[in-house]
Scaffold this active site. Structure first.
Site, mmCIF file in Angstrom:
data_model
loop_
_atom_site.group_PDB
_atom_site.id
_atom_site.type_symbol
_atom_site.label_atom_id
_atom_site.label_comp_id
_atom_site.label_asym_id
_atom_site.label_seq_id
_atom_site.Cartn_x
_atom_site.Cartn_y
_atom_site.Cartn_z
ATOM 1 N N ASP A 35 8.742 8.598 -9.048
ATOM 2 C CA ASP A 35 9.456 7.914 -7.554
ATOM 3 C C ASP A 35 10.543 8.185 -7.482
ATOM 4 O O ASP A 35 11.612 8.465 -8.388
ATOM 5 C CB ASP A 35 8.960 5.916 -7.235
ATOM 6 C CG ASP A 35 8.519 6.786 -5.960
ATOM 7 O OD1 ASP A 35 9.655 7.247 -5.373
ATOM 8 O OD2 ASP A 35 7.333 5.834 -5.320
ATOM 9 N N CYS A 69 -0.552 10.257 -6.603
ATOM 10 C CA CYS A 69 -0.763 9.262 -4.988
ATOM 11 C C CYS A 69 0.441 9.202 -3.962
ATOM 12 O O CYS A 69 -0.073 9.017 -2.622
ATOM 13 C CB CYS A 69 -0.644 7.892 -5.684
ATOM 14 S SG CYS A 69 -2.350 7.349 -6.219
ATOM 15 N N TYR A 132 0.291 15.026 9.562
ATOM 16 C CA TYR A 132 -0.226 14.508 7.775
ATOM 17 C C TYR A 132 -1.858 15.162 7.869
ATOM 18 O O TYR A 132 -1.734 15.297 6.804
ATOM 19 C CB TYR A 132 -1.043 13.128 8.646
ATOM 20 C CG TYR A 132 -0.923 12.564 7.503
ATOM 21 C CD1 TYR A 132 0.157 12.177 6.210
ATOM 22 C CD2 TYR A 132 -2.192 11.494 7.270
ATOM 23 C CE1 TYR A 132 -0.279 11.073 5.433
ATOM 24 C CE2 TYR A 132 -2.647 10.680 7.010
ATOM 25 C CZ TYR A 132 -1.538 10.714 5.201
ATOM 26 O OH TYR A 132 -1.808 9.778 3.835
ATOM 27 N N LYS A 136 -2.909 17.049 3.962
ATOM 28 C CA LYS A 136 -3.717 15.948 3.352
ATOM 29 C C LYS A 136 -5.085 17.685 2.878
ATOM 30 O O LYS A 136 -5.733 17.313 1.836
ATOM 31 C CB LYS A 136 -4.709 14.854 3.970
ATOM 32 C CG LYS A 136 -3.344 13.922 3.657
ATOM 33 C CD LYS A 136 -2.904 13.778 2.332
ATOM 34 C CE LYS A 136 -2.193 13.225 2.344
ATOM 35 N NZ LYS A 136 -1.571 12.351 0.744
ATOM 36 N N PHE A 165 -7.299 1.248 4.448
ATOM 37 C CA PHE A 165 -7.406 0.635 3.119
ATOM 38 C C PHE A 165 -6.181 0.147 4.098
ATOM 39 O O PHE A 165 -5.076 0.000 4.158
ATOM 40 C CB PHE A 165 -6.382 1.437 2.061
ATOM 41 C CG PHE A 165 -7.798 2.011 1.188
ATOM 42 C CD1 PHE A 165 -8.074 1.635 -0.607
ATOM 43 C CD2 PHE A 165 -9.005 2.141 1.115
ATOM 44 C CE1 PHE A 165 -8.728 1.186 -0.855
ATOM 45 C CE2 PHE A 165 -9.784 2.583 0.859
ATOM 46 C CZ PHE A 165 -10.203 2.387 -0.751
ATOM 47 N N THR A 167 -2.717 -0.654 3.173
ATOM 48 C CA THR A 167 -1.564 -0.971 2.169
ATOM 49 C C THR A 167 -0.171 -0.040 4.121
ATOM 50 O O THR A 167 -0.367 -0.274 4.355
ATOM 51 C CB THR A 167 -1.669 1.026 1.588
ATOM 52 O OG1 THR A 167 -2.134 1.529 3.193
ATOM 53 C CG2 THR A 167 -3.671 0.297 0.331
#
Length: 226
Positions: A35, A69, A132, A136, A165, A167
């Site tokens: 990262d 991810c 987005y 994706k 989710f 998150t």
């Protein structure tokens, strides 16, 4: 599987951190996190983070599992953002995924696995998700040709396609979703837990027949267009 080496890209705030925990404690594999230098995690306070441009076989030896991810989002309609914003999302989500895969291939020797993270917006983008969803869907479309191109190297390519989710990414989207049981019309009537995403990733690693597959993890939930 204790001798396997996994490299994972993410900010370690949601699904990525869940994958690290599950891979270490359930699969007993070595995990390398990739990262930006500014990233941090209370779970791994002394982690040495590595920039993608520095990846070499000399540094790692070989990579058995690559979990991609890393992702950023933009929740604005087309007339609300600049073209520079569009380029940034595509550059990180799409180009970044492709770039990391190119870096990983020379480090993968035999019977390896690439797991990319898409999002259901790739199939059912909602208002404000044009950029987005575009980034994706490109990841979803990569799976088949990549699987065919890498078959001779015994490398499998799979996508996990989550929806809502609980998150930090969901909070960035500013989508108002309740996590109260019963507020959803379909089972399992709640937001997904990050560990459930990690459980799917573990299943992919453990099942050698999974290849060129997009696994939706959304409990049939379909969000309204706005």
């Amino acid at each position: 599987m204790k001798d396997l080496v996994t490299l994972l890209t993410d900010d370690l705030l949601g699904t990525g951190l869940a994958c690290v925990k599950r891979f270490v404690h359930q699969l007993h594999v070595h995990v390398i996190i990739c990262d930006l230098p500014s990233a941090c995690s209370s779970y791994i306070p002394c982690l040495s983070l590595i920039l993608p441009t520095h990846l070499t076989q000399k540094d790692f030896g070989c990579i058995d599992v690559f979990v991609n991810c890393a992702s950023i989002t933009l929740s604005q309609q087309i007339f609300e953002h600049s073209f520079e914003n569009f380029n940034r999302i595509i550059d990180v989500n799409t180009n970044g995924t492709y770039n990391m895969i190119q870096h990983m291939i020379p480090l993968m020797v035999n019977n390896e696995i690439i797991i990319n993270m898409s999002y259901v917006a790739a199939f059912e983008g909602r208002r404000g998700q044009t950029v987005y969803a575009t980034s994706k869907e490109a990841i979803v479309k990569m799976a088949r040709p990549l699987a065919e191109e890498l078959a001779s190297m015994n490398i499998c390519v799979c996508d996990i396609v989550p929806d809502v989710f609980d998150t930090s990414l969901l909070r960035e989207l500013h989508v108002k979703v309740s996590n109260i049981p019963g507020d959803f019309s379909l089972f399992s009537a709640r937001l997904g837990d990050s560990d459930e995403f990690a459980q799917v990733a573990q299943t992919i690693v453990e099942n050698p027949l999974l290849n060129d597959i997009n696994i939706r993890v959304d409990a049939l939930l379909r969000m309204p267009s706005k």
